[in-house]
Motif scaffolding. Sequence first.
Motif, short mmCIF file in Angstrom:
data_model
loop_
_atom_site.label_atom_id
_atom_site.label_comp_id
_atom_site.label_asym_id
_atom_site.label_seq_id
_atom_site.Cartn_x
_atom_site.Cartn_y
_atom_site.Cartn_z
N THR A 156 -17.93 -15.95 9.56
CA THR A 156 -17.69 -15.59 10.96
C THR A 156 -16.20 -15.70 11.27
OG1 THR A 156 -19.86 -16.45 11.60
CG2 THR A 156 -18.23 -16.20 13.35
N THR A 157 -15.67 -14.72 11.95
CA THR A 157 -14.28 -14.77 12.39
C THR A 157 -14.20 -15.59 13.67
OG1 THR A 157 -13.81 -12.61 11.43
CG2 THR A 157 -12.30 -13.39 13.13
N VAL A 158 -13.32 -16.58 13.68
CA VAL A 158 -13.13 -17.43 14.84
C VAL A 158 -11.69 -17.28 15.31
CG1 VAL A 158 -13.14 -19.81 15.71
CG2 VAL A 158 -14.84 -19.09 14.02
N LEU A 159 -11.50 -16.96 16.58
CA LEU A 159 -10.17 -16.81 17.15
C LEU A 159 -9.88 -17.99 18.07
CD1 LEU A 159 -10.30 -13.01 18.08
CD2 LEU A 159 -9.34 -14.06 16.02
N ILE A 160 -8.63 -18.41 18.09
CA ILE A 160 -8.20 -19.52 18.94
C ILE A 160 -7.14 -18.99 19.89
CG2 ILE A 160 -7.05 -21.76 18.99
CD1 ILE A 160 -8.16 -22.23 16.17
N SER A 161 -7.28 -19.27 21.17
CA SER A 161 -6.28 -18.86 22.15
C SER A 161 -5.17 -19.92 22.20
CB SER A 161 -6.91 -18.71 23.53
OG SER A 161 -5.88 -18.54 24.51
N GLN A 162 -3.99 -19.54 21.71
CA GLN A 162 -2.87 -20.47 21.77
C GLN A 162 -2.50 -20.75 23.22
OE1 GLN A 162 -0.27 -18.10 19.27
NE2 GLN A 162 -0.15 -19.80 17.84
N LEU A 163 -2.60 -19.75 24.08
CA LEU A 163 -2.29 -19.92 25.49
C LEU A 163 -3.13 -21.05 26.09
CD1 LEU A 163 -0.87 -18.98 28.11
CD2 LEU A 163 -2.78 -17.42 28.43
N LEU A 164 -4.43 -21.02 25.82
CA LEU A 164 -5.31 -22.06 26.37
C LEU A 164 -5.12 -23.40 25.67
CD1 LEU A 164 -8.57 -19.99 26.87
CD2 LEU A 164 -6.86 -20.62 28.58
N LEU A 165 -4.97 -23.39 24.35
CA LEU A 165 -4.79 -24.62 23.60
C LEU A 165 -3.50 -25.32 23.99
CD1 LEU A 165 -5.87 -26.50 21.37
CD2 LEU A 165 -4.61 -25.09 19.73
N HIS A 166 -2.42 -24.57 24.14
CA HIS A 166 -1.12 -25.16 24.46
C HIS A 166 -1.01 -25.59 25.92
CE1 HIS A 166 0.89 -23.00 20.81
NE2 HIS A 166 0.02 -23.93 20.46
N ARG A 167 -2.03 -25.28 26.72
CA ARG A 167 -2.04 -25.69 28.13
C ARG A 167 -3.28 -26.51 28.48
NH1 ARG A 167 1.25 -21.63 27.79
NH2 ARG A 167 2.85 -21.23 29.33
N ASP A 168 -3.90 -27.08 27.48
CA ASP A 168 -5.12 -27.86 27.68
C ASP A 168 -4.77 -29.27 28.14
OD1 ASP A 168 -7.48 -29.41 27.36
OD2 ASP A 168 -8.22 -27.97 25.89
N PRO A 169 -5.20 -29.69 29.34
CA PRO A 169 -4.86 -31.01 29.86
C PRO A 169 -5.45 -32.17 29.04
CG PRO A 169 -6.42 -29.91 31.32
CD PRO A 169 -6.01 -28.91 30.27
#
Length: 135
Positions: free
Chosen positions: A14-27
């Motif tokens: 399965t291809t899994v994508l990670i949002s850097q935008l969300l990860l780098h702004r996760d409180p």
Amino acid sequence: AASWIGGRPVGRGTTVLISQLLLHRDPRFWTHPDRFDASRPGLQPKGGPHRHVYLPFSLGTRGCIGERFAWMEATLILAAVAQRLVLRPLGEWPAPLPSLTLRPAGAVPASVQARVPNRRSHAPNGPLSASGIVS
């Protein structure tokens, strides 16, 4: 056997994508995640470093082969610019524009001033004073 992400099964292949935008702004990982903080020590998340929380060049087998060069180049360019100029932000920062990379949606308003050469230096392109600014 399936792996699990967020309580959901993820099958092999399965291809899994990670949002850097969300990860780098996760409180959960960052203090004041929506604010740019140049004094943030080494871009480390709260609670100390964790190499899988800040990934501007991706990770693993799909990681960017130019990461080391990019960090070196950015450091050298920043040092050269900061040695000669003083940059100050003006007004509001534009909204982020998520794409393949994260960039501002518009121009970043800033003032640019030349630094005053250090009089102790005899070299024409020698060190510049960090305190002097040419108006």
